[in-house]
Design an enzyme around this catalytic site. Structure first.
Site, PDB file in Angstrom:
ATOM      1  N   LYS A  10       0.250  -1.598  -0.023  1.00 15.30           N
ATOM      2  CA  LYS A  10       0.193   0.238  -0.586  1.00 15.30           C
ATOM      3  C   LYS A  10       1.019   1.351   0.039  1.00 15.30           C
ATOM      4  O   LYS A  10       1.728   1.469   0.049  1.00 15.30           O
ATOM      5  CB  LYS A  10      -0.774   0.058   1.039  1.00 15.30           C
ATOM      6  CG  LYS A  10      -0.262   0.312   2.608  1.00 15.30           C
ATOM      7  CD  LYS A  10      -0.241   1.333   3.241  1.00 15.30           C
ATOM      8  CE  LYS A  10       0.994   1.545   4.025  1.00 15.30           C
ATOM      9  NZ  LYS A  10       1.208   2.615   4.893  1.00 15.30           N
ATOM     10  N   ALA A  97      10.488  -3.142   6.189  1.00 15.30           N
ATOM     11  CA  ALA A  97      10.965  -1.919   6.873  1.00 15.30           C
ATOM     12  C   ALA A  97      10.670  -0.944   5.904  1.00 15.30           C
ATOM     13  O   ALA A  97      11.486  -0.087   6.351  1.00 15.30           O
ATOM     14  CB  ALA A  97      11.267  -2.204   7.777  1.00 15.30           C
ATOM     15  N   ASP A 137      -2.438  -1.501  10.038  1.00 10.26           N
ATOM     16  CA  ASP A 137      -2.218  -1.760   8.694  1.00 10.26           C
ATOM     17  C   ASP A 137      -2.655  -3.153   8.512  1.00 10.26           C
ATOM     18  O   ASP A 137      -3.351  -3.125   6.764  1.00 10.26           O
ATOM     19  CB  ASP A 137      -1.150  -1.441   8.149  1.00 10.26           C
ATOM     20  CG  ASP A 137      -1.022  -0.119   8.056  1.00 10.26           C
ATOM     21  OD1 ASP A 137      -1.324   0.840   8.694  1.00 10.26           O
ATOM     22  OD2 ASP A 137       0.498   0.567   7.848  1.00 10.26           O
TER      23      ASP A 137
END
Ligand code: C5P
Length: 301
Positions: A10, A97, A137
């Protein structure tokens, strides 16, 4: 039997951040857009829960119970009173990350894969509840497309997207820790009035129309100043993408991946070439949005 689920990355086209809440989280108005960079998560019955991972930077992915995919399997197994003994293999293509919800994606994918493998048939709402417990998320990774997330980002309203958006993503040489970026946001905002986060109506309109110029004019990320403080070199990447003709340049979520909106596919390729040659980032990828959420792509018997 094994089950494989494909799950997208995303980008946050708006990330409005309020002040820290008593629980340490921040209220958000978070407009998520799923982009076509995917991880694939395969689950197979095994003697004990274990996680393996392959792909670029897979050595940075934790393989213990802190991996959201392992936690997803445990959470579903606990609800249905069974053991979570599966081998979870992650074929990783989403930056690690990077601020593109790669870990969250694997959590949502493992949950859907285990639900299919075990025949637990949890309802969509139940799956979304488990996702919200796993991380802010994670619900969006299950849903995909585009959505507004409020609360910590986990309370979703699906949004219309009226066209295809072309993106370029520049991956940095190291990661950034999301909690550290939120802490830096708090530090930068000390003593300042922090407004309530609200979704931008022009931004929602631009998404609904599929209009890249209008979207470029409306994108915003309140975490960007904090990410730039912790990772000043990102300013050079953003500048290189803007100079290459990107309509908009922003840090993706808490970073350090930077996202560049291009007018069309051809322009995206050009921006990507210039960024690659700029020496300001490690790798560059193009991708389109919206992309579907976590989807079962293979069941092997
Ligand atoms: O929900 P998740 O575990 O992904 O969040 C990771 C960290 O990001 C939290 O521990 C918190 O420091 C920060 N965060 C926040 N406010 C949010 C979402 C995340 O402060 N709405």
């Amino acid at each position: 039997m094994s089950v494989t689920v494909r799950v997208p990355a995303k980008v946050n086209v708006q990330l409005a951040v309020g002040r820290a809440r008593p629980d340490g989280f921040h209220d958000l108005a978070n407009v998520f857009l799923a982009v076509g960079l995917y991880d694939e998560v395969t689950v197979t019955p095994a003697d004990a829960l274990r996680v393996t991972c392959a792909g670029p930077d897979s050595d940075q992915v934790p393989l213990d119970r802190t991996n959201l995919a392992a936690r997803a399997a445990e959470a579903l197994a606990a609800r249905y009173g069974r053991d979570p003994d599966v081998h979870i293999h992650i074929a990783k293509d989403i930056p690690v990350a990077g601020g593109m919800a790669g870990g969250s994606a694997d959590g949502a994918a493992a949950l859907l894969a285990c639900d299919t493998l075990w025949g637990t048939h949890a309802s969509r709402d139940e799956l979304l509840d488990i996702c919200a417990e796993l991380g802010s998320d994670v619900p969006f990774s299950l849903v995909g497309g585009a959505a507004l997330g409020i609360g910590r980002g986990e309370k979703l309203t699906v949004l219309d997207v009226g066209g295809t958006f072309h993106w370029v993503f520049a991956m940095a040489g190291r990661g950034l820790s999301t909690p550290a970026v939120f802490r830096e946001f708090d530090r930068l905002g000390e003593g300042m009035e922090i407004p309530e986060p609200v979704a931008s109506q022009p931004l929602l309109g631009a998404l609904a129309k599929g209009d890249p110029d209008a979207l470029a004019a409306a994108v915003s990320n309140d975490l960007q100043p904090a990410a730039l403080c912790l990772f000043p070199e990102l300013a050079g990447t953003l500048a290189a993408g803007r100079a290459a003709g990107a309509l908009a340049a922003l840090v993706s979520g808490s970073g350090p991946t930077t996202a560049f909106l291009a007018r069309d596919a051809e322009s995206a390729v050009q921006v990507a070439e210039v960024l690659r040659a700029s020496g300001t980032c490690r790798t560059v990828r193009t991708a389109v949005s919206p992309a579907p959420g976590a989807t079962v792509v293979e069941i092997r018997r």
